[in-house]
Design an enzyme around this catalytic site. Structure first.
Site, mmCIF file in Angstrom:
data_model
loop_
_atom_site.group_PDB
_atom_site.id
_atom_site.type_symbol
_atom_site.label_atom_id
_atom_site.label_comp_id
_atom_site.label_asym_id
_atom_site.label_seq_id
_atom_site.Cartn_x
_atom_site.Cartn_y
_atom_site.Cartn_z
ATOM 1 N N CYS A 120 0.861 -1.176 0.000
ATOM 2 C CA CYS A 120 0.000 0.000 0.000
ATOM 3 C C CYS A 120 0.899 1.227 0.000
ATOM 4 O O CYS A 120 2.081 1.132 0.301
ATOM 5 C CB CYS A 120 -0.926 0.011 1.209
ATOM 6 S SG CYS A 120 -2.302 1.150 0.965
ATOM 7 N N CYS A 122 -0.159 4.330 1.485
ATOM 8 C CA CYS A 122 -0.562 5.362 2.465
ATOM 9 C C CYS A 122 0.513 5.667 3.507
ATOM 10 O O CYS A 122 0.696 6.808 3.901
ATOM 11 C CB CYS A 122 -1.877 4.989 3.136
ATOM 12 S SG CYS A 122 -1.860 3.413 4.018
ATOM 13 N N CYS A 130 -3.915 6.126 -0.210
ATOM 14 C CA CYS A 130 -3.380 4.858 -0.710
ATOM 15 C C CYS A 130 -3.019 4.906 -2.194
ATOM 16 O O CYS A 130 -2.591 3.898 -2.763
ATOM 17 C CB CYS A 130 -4.361 3.730 -0.428
ATOM 18 S SG CYS A 130 -4.784 3.577 1.324
ATOM 19 N N LYS A 212 -12.188 -5.022 1.290
ATOM 20 C CA LYS A 212 -11.698 -4.177 2.383
ATOM 21 C C LYS A 212 -12.635 -2.986 2.520
ATOM 22 O O LYS A 212 -12.836 -2.226 1.576
ATOM 23 C CB LYS A 212 -10.281 -3.706 2.090
ATOM 24 C CG LYS A 212 -9.742 -2.756 3.152
ATOM 25 C CD LYS A 212 -8.277 -2.437 2.936
ATOM 26 C CE LYS A 212 -7.795 -1.439 3.968
ATOM 27 N NZ LYS A 212 -6.378 -1.106 3.797
ATOM 28 N N ARG A 222 -3.787 3.445 12.189
ATOM 29 C CA ARG A 222 -3.279 4.671 11.551
ATOM 30 C C ARG A 222 -2.345 5.416 12.488
ATOM 31 O O ARG A 222 -1.466 6.140 12.044
ATOM 32 C CB ARG A 222 -4.444 5.530 11.073
ATOM 33 C CG ARG A 222 -5.142 4.811 9.921
ATOM 34 C CD ARG A 222 -6.306 5.565 9.363
ATOM 35 N NE ARG A 222 -7.005 4.706 8.382
ATOM 36 C CZ ARG A 222 -8.168 4.983 7.841
ATOM 37 N NH1 ARG A 222 -8.786 6.113 8.170
ATOM 38 N NH2 ARG A 222 -8.713 4.175 6.974
ATOM 39 N N ARG A 234 -11.088 7.612 3.033
ATOM 40 C CA ARG A 234 -10.774 6.575 2.044
ATOM 41 C C ARG A 234 -12.020 6.024 1.353
ATOM 42 O O ARG A 234 -11.975 4.977 0.731
ATOM 43 C CB ARG A 234 -10.030 5.421 2.734
ATOM 44 C CG ARG A 234 -8.772 5.804 3.491
ATOM 45 C CD ARG A 234 -7.774 4.656 3.465
ATOM 46 N NE ARG A 234 -6.753 4.712 4.488
ATOM 47 C CZ ARG A 234 -5.740 5.562 4.513
ATOM 48 N NH1 ARG A 234 -5.629 6.492 3.569
ATOM 49 N NH2 ARG A 234 -4.839 5.525 5.485
ATOM 50 N N GLU A 250 -16.116 -7.684 -5.803
ATOM 51 C CA GLU A 250 -14.703 -7.331 -5.603
ATOM 52 C C GLU A 250 -13.835 -8.585 -5.559
ATOM 53 O O GLU A 250 -12.769 -8.651 -6.172
ATOM 54 C CB GLU A 250 -14.521 -6.556 -4.292
ATOM 55 C CG GLU A 250 -14.869 -5.071 -4.353
ATOM 56 C CD GLU A 250 -13.782 -4.258 -5.040
ATOM 57 O OE1 GLU A 250 -12.793 -4.826 -5.533
ATOM 58 O OE2 GLU A 250 -13.934 -3.011 -5.080
ATOM 59 N N LYS A 265 -11.864 -7.822 5.387
ATOM 60 C CA LYS A 265 -11.323 -6.962 6.437
ATOM 61 C C LYS A 265 -12.239 -5.789 6.682
ATOM 62 O O LYS A 265 -12.663 -5.177 5.706
ATOM 63 C CB LYS A 265 -9.959 -6.464 5.956
ATOM 64 C CG LYS A 265 -9.289 -5.484 6.878
ATOM 65 C CD LYS A 265 -8.025 -4.991 6.261
ATOM 66 C CE LYS A 265 -7.473 -3.892 7.138
ATOM 67 N NZ LYS A 265 -6.466 -3.127 6.488
ATOM 68 N N TYR A 330 -3.426 -9.207 15.925
ATOM 69 C CA TYR A 330 -2.395 -8.701 16.837
ATOM 70 C C TYR A 330 -2.297 -9.592 18.074
ATOM 71 O O TYR A 330 -1.379 -9.448 18.865
ATOM 72 C CB TYR A 330 -2.694 -7.245 17.216
ATOM 73 C CG TYR A 330 -2.763 -6.370 15.978
ATOM 74 C CD1 TYR A 330 -1.594 -5.917 15.370
ATOM 75 C CD2 TYR A 330 -3.978 -6.057 15.374
ATOM 76 C CE1 TYR A 330 -1.641 -5.169 14.209
ATOM 77 C CE2 TYR A 330 -4.038 -5.309 14.218
ATOM 78 C CZ TYR A 330 -2.866 -4.872 13.637
ATOM 79 O OH TYR A 330 -2.919 -4.145 12.479
HETATM 80 C C1 PBG Z 1 -3.113 0.145 4.586
HETATM 81 C C2 PBG Z 1 -3.708 -0.692 5.635
HETATM 82 C C3 PBG Z 1 -4.566 -0.335 6.691
HETATM 83 C C4 PBG Z 1 -4.754 -1.479 7.462
HETATM 84 C C5 PBG Z 1 -4.034 -2.501 6.854
HETATM 85 N N1 PBG Z 1 -3.410 -1.997 5.719
HETATM 86 C C6 PBG Z 1 -5.124 0.968 7.088
HETATM 87 C C7 PBG Z 1 -6.102 1.651 6.264
HETATM 88 O O1 PBG Z 1 -6.568 1.166 5.235
HETATM 89 O O2 PBG Z 1 -6.393 2.783 6.632
HETATM 90 C C8 PBG Z 1 -5.565 -1.567 8.725
HETATM 91 C C9 PBG Z 1 -5.190 -2.641 9.666
HETATM 92 C C10 PBG Z 1 -5.694 -2.469 11.042
HETATM 93 O O3 PBG Z 1 -6.496 -1.580 11.356
HETATM 94 O O4 PBG Z 1 -5.252 -3.268 11.882
HETATM 95 N N2 PBG Z 1 -3.965 0.697 3.661
#
Ligand code: PBG
Length: 340
Positions: A120, A122, A130, A212, A222, A234, A250, A265, A330
């Site tokens: 990514c 971002c 992103c 996502k 973030r 986003r 998707e 996700k 996590y």
């Molecule tokens: C990158 C990304 C994000 C997460 C994983 N890859 C953040 C987002 O899309 O803002 C989130 C993972 C998490 O919240 O644990 N784009």
């Protein structure tokens, strides 16, 4: 045959009986542990909103990776906090980028650990989006005084694909085993597959963050990855939480473009999406229990409002029951300890 012939409680009387009747099992082999790599050495800086999760310098990440593997967790996913951010995400695709360095170091030391590289932009863009940002009427200088309104900028899709593909190839070159695009640009899986193949990485699989959602549950991440968008949000690329049929489209498109594995996700608020995806598609299915899900469990436990270990294991088990064969969490290390 109903009660009194049938008594559902018969199989619940002892743990041994419950174990025989159990339909879903959680094992450490299905878990993936996310790590945030930062510059420096000897750095282990806890993320304020994610107690127990730290930003790690490369040397500390190697230690953490070794520990993770020893606990029976087969894979990690890496995110990076670069030294510098810019408007073309140089830190994402530079061969000496922070994740590239970490991947090399970890591969050297912990050979049989699978390294997943999150693809990514971002974390590496000064504006925190992103993809590439095209300004409208107003210019988007780094120190943009007034954040532009939605109409005044655009996240450019096709031009971003080139940077994403470049990032994927650079990560593969650094030893990353699985490429996981999380940006939600249209066509990224196809663009990445083509670039990997051209560079000779025919056997590097793509785990696509196919469905996502634009979620408030990413808040703590973030902070951990320093990747909050500096203006706007986003929603023009991540999905509307209201849509499950669109999620199926998707996923279908990503499979057509060459995804080897797919992901939904966040996880817990989207168990219906996981179940629908499991029903419909035969690829390995991953679910990401995201930062906000983790933070809620940790915060409530700190207040002694819930039993931390119990809720942690229950949420992971239920994500598996919904149909995910792989869970990014996590809590991976802690769950593996409890499962041992
Ligand atoms: C990158 C990304 C994000 C997460 C994983 N890859 C953040 C987002 O899309 O803002 C989130 C993972 C998490 O919240 O644990 N784009």
């Amino acid at each position: 045959m109903a009660f009194p012939v049938t008594r559902m409680r018969r199989l619940r009387h002892t743990e041994a009986l419950r174990s025989l009747a159990r339909e879903t099992r959680l094992t450490p082999e299905s878990l993936v542990y996310p790590m945030f790599i930062c510059p420096g050495s000897g750095v282990r800086k806890e993320v304020r909103s994610m107690p127990g999760v730290s930003n790690l310098s490369v040397d500390e990440a190697v230690k953490e990776a070794r520990e993770t593997r020893a606990l029976g967790v087969p894979a990690i996913i890496l995110f990076g906090l670069p030294e510098k951010k810019d408007e073309v995400a140089t830190g994402a695709w530079a061969d000496d980028g922070i994740v590239q360095r970490a991947a090399r170091a970890i591969k050297n030391e912990v050979r049989d650990l699978v390294i997943i590289g999150d693809v990514c932009l971002c974390e590496y863009m000064s504006h925190g989006h992103c993809g590439i940002v095209k300004a409208g009427a107003q210019s988007l200088g780094a120190a943009a005084a007034a954040p532009p309104a939605t109409a005044e900028y655009e996240i450019v899709n096709d031009a971003s694909l080139e940077l994403l593909a470049r990032t994927a190839v650079s990560l593969a070159r650094a030893g990353v085993d699985i490429i996981a695009p999380s940006d939600m640009m249209d066509g990224r899986v196809g663009a990445i597959r083509k670039a990997l193949d051209q560079a000779g990485y025919l056997n590097t699989p793509i785990l696509s963050y196919a469905a996502k959602f634009a979620s408030g549950f990413y808040g703590p991440f973030r902070e951990a990855a320093d990747s909050a968008p500096q203006f706007g949000d986003r929603r023009s690329y991540q999905m509307d939480p209201a849509n499950i049929r669109e999620a199926m489209r998707e996923i279908e498109l990503d499979i057509e473009e060459g995804a080897d594995m797919i992901m939904v996700k966040p996880a817990m608020p989207y168990l219906d999406v996981i179940a629908a995806a499991r029903e419909r598609f035969d690829l390995p299915l991953a679910a990401y229990q995201v930062s906000g899900e983790y933070a809620m469990i940790e915060a409530a436990a700190r207040n002694q409002w819930i039993d931390r270990e119990r809720v942690m294991m229950e949420s992971l088990l239920c994500i598996r029951r919904a149909g995910a064969s792989i869970i990014l969490t996590y809590h991976a290390k802690e769950a593996a300890k409890l499962l041992a």
